[in-house]
Design a protein around this motif. Structure first.
Motif, PDB file in Angstrom:
ATOM      1  N   MET A   3      89.853  36.016  29.557  1.00 22.11           N
ATOM      2  CA  MET A   3      88.529  36.022  30.162  1.00 22.11           C
ATOM      3  C   MET A   3      87.600  35.001  29.510  1.00 22.11           C
ATOM      4  O   MET A   3      86.771  34.410  30.166  1.00 22.11           O
ATOM      5  N   LEU A   4      87.751  34.819  28.193  1.00 21.98           N
ATOM      6  CA  LEU A   4      86.874  33.898  27.470  1.00 21.98           C
ATOM      7  C   LEU A   4      87.702  33.136  26.458  1.00 21.98           C
ATOM      8  O   LEU A   4      88.496  33.716  25.721  1.00 21.98           O
ATOM      9  N   PHE A   5      87.495  31.806  26.401  1.00 21.22           N
ATOM     10  CA  PHE A   5      88.270  30.945  25.524  1.00 21.22           C
ATOM     11  C   PHE A   5      87.350  29.882  24.937  1.00 21.22           C
ATOM     12  O   PHE A   5      86.599  29.242  25.670  1.00 21.22           O
ATOM     13  N   ASN A   6      87.404  29.692  23.614  1.00 21.72           N
ATOM     14  CA  ASN A   6      86.675  28.618  22.946  1.00 21.72           C
ATOM     15  C   ASN A   6      85.169  28.693  23.225  1.00 21.72           C
ATOM     16  O   ASN A   6      84.590  27.799  23.830  1.00 21.72           O
ATOM     17  N   SER A   7      84.554  29.746  22.763  1.00 18.31           N
ATOM     18  CA  SER A   7      83.121  29.959  22.991  1.00 18.31           C
ATOM     19  C   SER A   7      82.428  30.179  21.647  1.00 18.31           C
ATOM     20  O   SER A   7      82.986  30.787  20.743  1.00 18.31           O
ATOM     21  N   THR A   8      81.198  29.680  21.529  1.00 22.60           N
ATOM     22  CA  THR A   8      80.437  29.806  20.286  1.00 22.60           C
ATOM     23  C   THR A   8      79.014  30.242  20.593  1.00 22.60           C
ATOM     24  O   THR A   8      78.410  29.761  21.554  1.00 22.60           O
ATOM     25  N   ILE A   9      78.494  31.140  19.765  1.00 27.20           N
ATOM     26  CA  ILE A   9      77.070  31.478  19.800  1.00 27.20           C
ATOM     27  C   ILE A   9      76.513  31.127  18.431  1.00 27.20           C
ATOM     28  O   ILE A   9      77.000  31.611  17.412  1.00 27.20           O
ATOM     29  N   ILE A  10      75.494  30.265  18.402  1.00 24.87           N
ATOM     30  CA  ILE A  10      74.818  29.887  17.163  1.00 24.87           C
ATOM     31  C   ILE A  10      73.408  30.456  17.234  1.00 24.87           C
ATOM     32  O   ILE A  10      72.684  30.214  18.203  1.00 24.87           O
ATOM     33  N   GLY A  11      73.019  31.209  16.195  1.00 26.41           N
ATOM     34  CA  GLY A  11      71.705  31.841  16.239  1.00 26.41           C
ATOM     35  C   GLY A  11      71.014  31.938  14.895  1.00 26.41           C
ATOM     36  O   GLY A  11      70.431  32.969  14.584  1.00 26.41           O
ATOM     37  N   PHE A  12      71.063  30.882  14.084  1.00 31.18           N
ATOM     38  CA  PHE A  12      70.371  30.918  12.800  1.00 31.18           C
ATOM     39  C   PHE A  12      68.875  31.107  13.022  1.00 31.18           C
ATOM     40  O   PHE A  12      68.240  30.322  13.717  1.00 31.18           O
ATOM     41  N   GLY A  13      68.318  32.182  12.460  1.00 32.04           N
ATOM     42  CA  GLY A  13      66.895  32.458  12.618  1.00 32.04           C
ATOM     43  C   GLY A  13      66.544  33.094  13.946  1.00 32.04           C
ATOM     44  O   GLY A  13      65.376  33.252  14.284  1.00 32.04           O
TER      45      GLY A  13
ATOM     46  N   ASP B  32      78.647  52.193  24.503  1.00 37.90           N
ATOM     47  CA  ASP B  32      79.105  50.885  24.967  1.00 37.90           C
ATOM     48  C   ASP B  32      77.966  49.962  25.375  1.00 37.90           C
ATOM     49  O   ASP B  32      78.111  49.135  26.263  1.00 37.90           O
ATOM     50  N   ARG B  33      76.842  50.113  24.707  1.00 36.65           N
ATOM     51  CA  ARG B  33      75.735  49.173  24.916  1.00 36.65           C
ATOM     52  C   ARG B  33      75.629  48.289  23.674  1.00 36.65           C
ATOM     53  O   ARG B  33      74.635  48.275  22.964  1.00 36.65           O
ATOM     54  N   ALA B  34      76.700  47.558  23.412  1.00 37.11           N
ATOM     55  CA  ALA B  34      76.763  46.641  22.270  1.00 37.11           C
ATOM     56  C   ALA B  34      75.909  45.408  22.560  1.00 37.11           C
ATOM     57  O   ALA B  34      75.586  45.121  23.715  1.00 37.11           O
ATOM     58  N   ALA B  35      75.581  44.669  21.514  1.00 38.02           N
ATOM     59  CA  ALA B  35      74.887  43.401  21.731  1.00 38.02           C
ATOM     60  C   ALA B  35      75.865  42.389  22.337  1.00 38.02           C
ATOM     61  O   ALA B  35      75.536  41.680  23.282  1.00 38.02           O
ATOM     62  N   ILE B  36      77.093  42.350  21.792  1.00 39.28           N
ATOM     63  CA  ILE B  36      78.114  41.417  22.278  1.00 39.28           C
ATOM     64  C   ILE B  36      79.424  42.172  22.405  1.00 39.28           C
ATOM     65  O   ILE B  36      79.881  42.795  21.454  1.00 39.28           O
ATOM     66  N   MET B  37      80.017  42.135  23.591  1.00 38.76           N
ATOM     67  CA  MET B  37      81.295  42.806  23.833  1.00 38.76           C
ATOM     68  C   MET B  37      82.331  41.752  24.202  1.00 38.76           C
ATOM     69  O   MET B  37      82.175  41.042  25.197  1.00 38.76           O
ATOM     70  N   LEU B  38      83.361  41.646  23.373  1.00 34.37           N
ATOM     71  CA  LEU B  38      84.410  40.659  23.574  1.00 34.37           C
ATOM     72  C   LEU B  38      85.714  41.370  23.907  1.00 34.37           C
ATOM     73  O   LEU B  38      86.301  42.036  23.068  1.00 34.37           O
ATOM     74  N   ASP B  39      86.161  41.236  25.131  1.00 30.60           N
ATOM     75  CA  ASP B  39      87.443  41.756  25.592  1.00 30.60           C
ATOM     76  C   ASP B  39      88.259  40.570  26.075  1.00 30.60           C
ATOM     77  O   ASP B  39      87.751  39.743  26.835  1.00 30.60           O
ATOM     78  N   ASP B  40      89.514  40.508  25.657  1.00 35.52           N
ATOM     79  CA  ASP B  40      90.397  39.438  26.099  1.00 35.52           C
ATOM     80  C   ASP B  40      89.747  38.075  25.847  1.00 35.52           C
ATOM     81  O   ASP B  40      89.692  37.218  26.720  1.00 35.52           O
ATOM     82  N   ALA B  41      89.234  37.891  24.636  1.00 33.90           N
ATOM     83  CA  ALA B  41      88.558  36.652  24.254  1.00 33.90           C
ATOM     84  C   ALA B  41      89.329  35.968  23.132  1.00 33.90           C
ATOM     85  O   ALA B  41      89.805  36.625  22.210  1.00 33.90           O
TER      86      ALA B  41
ATOM     87  N   SER C 248      78.709  39.670  27.399  1.00 36.68           N
ATOM     88  CA  SER C 248      80.078  40.138  27.598  1.00 36.68           C
ATOM     89  C   SER C 248      81.001  38.972  27.916  1.00 36.68           C
ATOM     90  O   SER C 248      80.583  37.989  28.539  1.00 36.68           O
ATOM     91  N   SER C 249      82.249  39.100  27.498  1.00 37.06           N
ATOM     92  CA  SER C 249      83.269  38.113  27.857  1.00 37.06           C
ATOM     93  C   SER C 249      83.912  38.447  29.197  1.00 37.06           C
ATOM     94  O   SER C 249      84.584  37.614  29.785  1.00 37.06           O
ATOM     95  N   VAL C 250      83.711  39.657  29.667  1.00 37.46           N
ATOM     96  CA  VAL C 250      84.362  40.099  30.910  1.00 37.46           C
ATOM     97  C   VAL C 250      83.362  40.043  32.058  1.00 37.46           C
ATOM     98  O   VAL C 250      82.416  40.819  32.118  1.00 37.46           O
ATOM     99  N   ASP C 251      83.577  39.090  32.938  1.00 37.16           N
ATOM    100  CA  ASP C 251      82.748  38.953  34.132  1.00 37.16           C
ATOM    101  C   ASP C 251      83.557  39.505  35.295  1.00 37.16           C
ATOM    102  O   ASP C 251      84.596  38.963  35.636  1.00 37.16           O
ATOM    103  N   PRO C 252      83.092  40.595  35.911  1.00 29.48           N
ATOM    104  CA  PRO C 252      83.876  41.201  36.992  1.00 29.48           C
ATOM    105  C   PRO C 252      84.131  40.279  38.177  1.00 29.48           C
ATOM    106  O   PRO C 252      85.047  40.501  38.955  1.00 29.48           O
TER     107      PRO C 252
END
Length: 188
Positions: free
Chosen positions: A122-132, A153-162, A111-115
């Protein structure tokens, strides 16, 4: 952890077909690279992963834990992505939602939202690389009303205000909602 004033080579390869290679020299004050060290990958590696992501490192690497086959790593609760950071899941890494985990009705794997943080965005300039690599959740369990409260709402990745988020090469399956959810907020 790789510290300041060191040369770093990051190479991610998949079956000798795709190679991403990046070399850089860390500067003074740079936080470098942090390698996730899972003490119990078959139980819950979430605390170790979150600690690496919270370390301030600009690159966090989740290594394969075995040299043959998949490296399955259990995650019991939501992990919070950090700004100005690249998360690299090496080939053959499988992050799997732990059985009985993610009980909250809003409980993505990432998640991009950390309470505990209040800055905007909440999140700026972030990358996830996962080839394979893969994120696998437990959709059949989430759909069982004896085990879980109903939720999409049990997504793998939830991006709010990112802002400026890149996700590349990742296989996502069996979520309890969308694979990736993207929501925006009006600037305040």
């Amino acid at each position: 952890t790789i510290g300041a004033n060191e040369t770093v080579l990051l190479r991610v390869s998949l079956a000798d077909k795709i190679t991403i290679e990046s070399t850089w020299r860390t500067g003074a004050g740079s936080s470098g690279v942090s390698m996730v060290q899972c003490t119990q990958p078959t139980v819950d590696c979430g605390p170790e992963m979150q600690a690496a992501m919270d370390s301030g490192a600009h690159t966090v690497i989740v290594p394969a834990t075995s040299t043959v086959g998949e490296s399955t790593i259990q995650v019991n609760s939501t992990l919070y992505l950090r700004s100005n950071q690249t998360l690299v899941l090496q080939p053959r890494v499988v992050l799997e939602a732990a059985r009985g985990g993610h009980k909250d009705v809003v409980s993505p794997m990432f998640s991009s939202v950390d309470p505990s943080r209040v800055q905007r965005p909440m999140l700026f300039n972030s990358t996830i690389i996962g080839f394979g690599a893969a994120l696998i959740m437990r959709q059949a369990d989430y759909n069982n009303p004896k085990l879980y409260d109903k939720s999409e709402d049990r997504a793998a990745i939830m991006l709010d205000d990112a802002h400026y988020v890149r996700i590349v090469g990742l296989n996502i399956s069996f979520t309890g909602g969308d694979g990736i959810t993207v929501n925006g907020y009006e600037p305040s």
